[in-house]
Design an enzyme around this catalytic site. Sequence first.
Site, PDB file in Angstrom:
ATOM      1  N   ASN A  49      20.551  25.937 -45.062  1.00  0.00           N
ATOM      2  CA  ASN A  49      20.341  25.059 -46.221  1.00  0.00           C
ATOM      3  C   ASN A  49      19.525  25.771 -47.294  1.00  0.00           C
ATOM      4  O   ASN A  49      18.640  26.585 -46.995  1.00  0.00           O
ATOM      5  CB  ASN A  49      19.736  23.702 -45.828  1.00  0.00           C
ATOM      6  N   VAL A  50      19.850  25.458 -48.534  1.00  0.00           N
ATOM      7  CA  VAL A  50      19.194  26.065 -49.700  1.00  0.00           C
ATOM      8  C   VAL A  50      18.823  24.925 -50.646  1.00  0.00           C
ATOM      9  O   VAL A  50      19.710  24.284 -51.237  1.00  0.00           O
ATOM     10  CB  VAL A  50      20.131  27.067 -50.398  1.00  0.00           C
ATOM     11  N   GLU A  51      17.530  24.665 -50.726  1.00  0.00           N
ATOM     12  CA  GLU A  51      17.078  23.510 -51.520  1.00  0.00           C
ATOM     13  C   GLU A  51      16.858  23.885 -52.984  1.00  0.00           C
ATOM     14  O   GLU A  51      16.989  25.052 -53.378  1.00  0.00           O
ATOM     15  CB  GLU A  51      15.826  22.918 -50.871  1.00  0.00           C
ATOM     16  N   CYS A  60      23.392  21.872 -48.286  1.00  0.00           N
ATOM     17  CA  CYS A  60      23.252  21.832 -46.835  1.00  0.00           C
ATOM     18  C   CYS A  60      23.750  23.145 -46.232  1.00  0.00           C
ATOM     19  O   CYS A  60      24.504  23.903 -46.866  1.00  0.00           O
ATOM     20  CB  CYS A  60      24.066  20.678 -46.254  1.00  0.00           C
ATOM     21  N   GLU A  62      25.949  23.576 -44.112  1.00  0.00           N
ATOM     22  CA  GLU A  62      27.416  23.579 -44.009  1.00  0.00           C
ATOM     23  C   GLU A  62      28.063  24.023 -45.315  1.00  0.00           C
ATOM     24  O   GLU A  62      29.176  24.557 -45.311  1.00  0.00           O
ATOM     25  CB  GLU A  62      27.903  22.178 -43.621  1.00  0.00           C
ATOM     26  N   CYS A  93      25.426  15.981 -41.432  1.00  0.00           N
ATOM     27  CA  CYS A  93      25.378  14.728 -42.198  1.00  0.00           C
ATOM     28  C   CYS A  93      26.802  14.316 -42.590  1.00  0.00           C
ATOM     29  O   CYS A  93      27.757  15.082 -42.451  1.00  0.00           O
ATOM     30  CB  CYS A  93      24.491  14.891 -43.426  1.00  0.00           C
ATOM     31  N   CYS A  96      28.677  16.513 -44.986  1.00  0.00           N
ATOM     32  CA  CYS A  96      29.071  17.790 -44.396  1.00  0.00           C
ATOM     33  C   CYS A  96      30.195  17.646 -43.385  1.00  0.00           C
ATOM     34  O   CYS A  96      30.985  18.569 -43.191  1.00  0.00           O
ATOM     35  CB  CYS A  96      27.852  18.476 -43.805  1.00  0.00           C
TER      36      CYS A  96
HETATM   37  N1  THU Z   1      20.651  19.320 -44.035  1.00  0.00           N
HETATM   38  C1  THU Z   1      21.619  20.241 -43.785  1.00  0.00           C
HETATM   39  O1  THU Z   1      21.513  21.408 -44.177  1.00  0.00           O
HETATM   40  N2  THU Z   1      22.720  19.834 -43.082  1.00  0.00           N
HETATM   41  C2  THU Z   1      22.883  18.597 -42.554  1.00  0.00           C
HETATM   42  O2  THU Z   1      23.947  18.295 -42.004  1.00  0.00           O
HETATM   43  C3  THU Z   1      21.776  17.634 -42.622  1.00  0.00           C
HETATM   44  C4  THU Z   1      20.720  17.930 -43.625  1.00  0.00           C
HETATM   45  C5  THU Z   1      19.466  19.744 -44.816  1.00  0.00           C
HETATM   46  C6  THU Z   1      19.439  19.273 -46.231  1.00  0.00           C
HETATM   47  C7  THU Z   1      17.956  19.337 -46.555  1.00  0.00           C
HETATM   48  O3  THU Z   1      17.661  20.670 -47.013  1.00  0.00           O
HETATM   49  C8  THU Z   1      17.279  19.116 -45.226  1.00  0.00           C
HETATM   50  O4  THU Z   1      18.284  19.262 -44.243  1.00  0.00           O
HETATM   51  C9  THU Z   1      16.630  17.754 -45.090  1.00  0.00           C
HETATM   52  O5  THU Z   1      17.536  16.741 -45.379  1.00  0.00           O
END
Ligand code: THU
Length: 134
Positions: A49-51, A60, A62, A93, A96
């Site tokens: 994940n890259v915020e 996410c 994915e 999620c 994804c």
């Molecule tokens: N996140 C993912 O990378 N994939 C998922 O399927 C669930 C959530 C990440 C997004 C965010 O950076 C962190 O988890 C908290 O929600």
Amino acid sequence: MSNNSAEVDWDALTAAARRAMEHAYVPYSKYPVGAAALTEDGRVVSGCNVENASYGLTLCAECSLVSQLQMTGGGRLVAFSCVDGDGNILMPCGRCRQLLYEFRAPDMQLLTVSGIKTMHEVLPDAFGPEHLSR
Ligand code: THU
């Protein structure tokens, strides 16, 4: 690693997800995620994940996985594993699951908190590209 879903090395795939998780950029949630998938032709693709400061633009794990899939030759996913920052299995999620559905092989499987599931089990009656060609 075999590309036959009946012979997937789930431990190796989950290890690849854990390695990907180490690259996560999560200054806001502090919640790293890593994902890895096996392709029909035997490649392993992964992502973290890259915020973003905007929060809502967060990518996410994915998202980066499917980008890597396309950037490394495309194809279809036969097996998928995703982990949280402790390395424990994490359910993708809802958004994804849809991303993964687009690139699924017909018998795609996911390692989940309740065991190995098919794509259909984690996203029943899914909307997909086939609906657009009707
Ligand atoms: N996140 C993912 O990378 N994939 C998922 O399927 C669930 C959530 C990440 C997004 C965010 O950076 C962190 O988890 C908290 O929600």
